[in-house]
Design an enzyme around this catalytic site. Structure first.
Site, PDB file in Angstrom:
ATOM      1  N   LYS A   1      92.901  25.014  37.397  1.00 19.47           N
ATOM      2  CA  LYS A   1      91.430  24.743  37.363  1.00 19.47           C
ATOM      3  C   LYS A   1      90.591  25.977  36.681  1.00 19.47           C
ATOM      4  CE  LYS A   1      91.307  21.612  41.431  1.00 19.47           C
ATOM      5  NZ  LYS A   1      90.814  20.597  40.769  1.00 19.47           N
TER       6      LYS A   1
ATOM      7  N   PHE B   1      96.738  19.749  50.407  1.00 22.28           N
ATOM      8  CA  PHE B   1      96.374  19.139  49.241  1.00 22.28           C
ATOM      9  C   PHE B   1      96.919  19.900  47.945  1.00 22.28           C
ATOM     10  CE2 PHE B   1      94.067  18.071  45.318  1.00 22.28           C
ATOM     11  CZ  PHE B   1      94.285  16.591  45.492  1.00 22.28           C
TER      12      PHE B   1
ATOM     13  N   ASP C   1      99.814  28.393  46.660  1.00 21.68           N
ATOM     14  CA  ASP C   1      99.100  27.519  45.928  1.00 21.68           C
ATOM     15  C   ASP C   1      97.498  28.002  45.762  1.00 21.68           C
ATOM     16  OD1 ASP C   1      97.411  25.455  44.833  1.00 21.68           O
ATOM     17  OD2 ASP C   1      98.381  23.705  45.551  1.00 21.68           O
TER      18      ASP C   1
END
Length: 273
Positions: A266, A152, A237
């Site tokens: 984030k 994801f 990531d």
């Protein structure tokens, strides 16, 4: 977890009303819990009916430093009184310090700030492809990036195109070519997938969307060695796993690995921006 009136499974009157109103006017791309938060501090959230919850989700890593960290709120308030936004047509007075501090934290020379995690991933894809064409000498238009099953990396059309989650990709094609998927944690499969057009490997050191999935011990270190040997860029990531969420600055640090590119988001905005 609750500590005052209300239950974690039931929905109190005001929460129910606001939740239903939101559902009536919001596109249903998420299925949120019936919790309507009004106030939060540290690890605790309080809903509109006064029920307190222990937040174990951390905003999918957007809140690694907790809700409303007083030190972060203080500097955010100070900045809002001075300057909110400039375009990249200008350089604001905090930009140099930010890029230097972030670059030093990552051990990298250059930083490219974006707005969202998905944009950061898209930018990493562009960097790997451009490096492949201009440095490695890959034939234009033929660059290939290896990704992992169960990944994801975001919800843009390019990114969902190399997802194997039907909820993420069904109904959104056609998708961009240029990606090869291998089983997550399978170093031999990565090696077999590398060819003369491979410019990068893009993976999460710990997968976080379909359940927390750790690779086999040694996989991340082996991937670093393989990509270096094969002249392929390694992009980590770390949007969900990085910036302290696993007890180290980056999840890659658990195997003493420094990738060619860190993809961050984030927690970098501290749950404020």
């Amino acid at each position: 977890m609750t500590t005052t009136a209300g239950t974690a499974t039931g929905t109190a009157p005001r929460s129910a009303e606001l939740f239903q109103r939101a559902e009536a006017r919001t596109a249903h791309n998420y299925k949120p819990l019936p919790v309507v938060v009004e106030h939060a501090e540290g690890a605790w959230m309080t809903d509109v009916d006064g029920t307190r919850y222990l937040d174990l989700l951390a905003g999918y890593s957007a809140l690694n430093f907790g809700h409303g960290h007083p030190g972060l709120l203080r500097v955010a308030h100070e900045q809002l009184d001075k300057l909110t936004l400039t375009s990249r047509a200008f350089v604001h007075d905090r930009f140099a310090d930010f890029c230097a501090a972030l670059g030093d934290l990552c051990g990298k020379e250059l930083v490219l700030p974006m707005n969202t995690g998905a944009e950061a991933v898209e930018t990493a894809i562009k960097v790997m492809r451009k490096w492949g064409y201009e440095v490695k000498g890959v034939t234009p238009g033929q660059a290939n990036i290896i990704v992992a099953s169960g990944n994801f990396h975001g919800r843009t059309t390019t990114i969902v195109g190399f997802s194997d989650d039907p909820d993420a990709r069904d109904g959104f094609g056609p998708f961009a070519p240029g990606f090869t998927m291998v089983p997550y944690g399978d170093l031999a499969a990565v090696e077999a997938a590398i060819d003369e057009n491979t410019v990068g490997v893009l993976m999460e050191p710990i997968q976080g969307e379909g359940g927390v999935v750790l690779p086999p011990d040694g996989f991340w270190k082996g991937l670093r060695e393989l990509t270096a040997r094969e002249n392929v860029l390694m992009a980590a990531d770390e949007i969900q796993a990085g910036l302290g969420r696993t007890g180290r600055t980056f999840a890659s640090d658990h195997e003493e690995v420094v990738p060619d590119l860190y993809v961050l988001g984030k927690a970098l905005g501290a749950g404020i921006v």
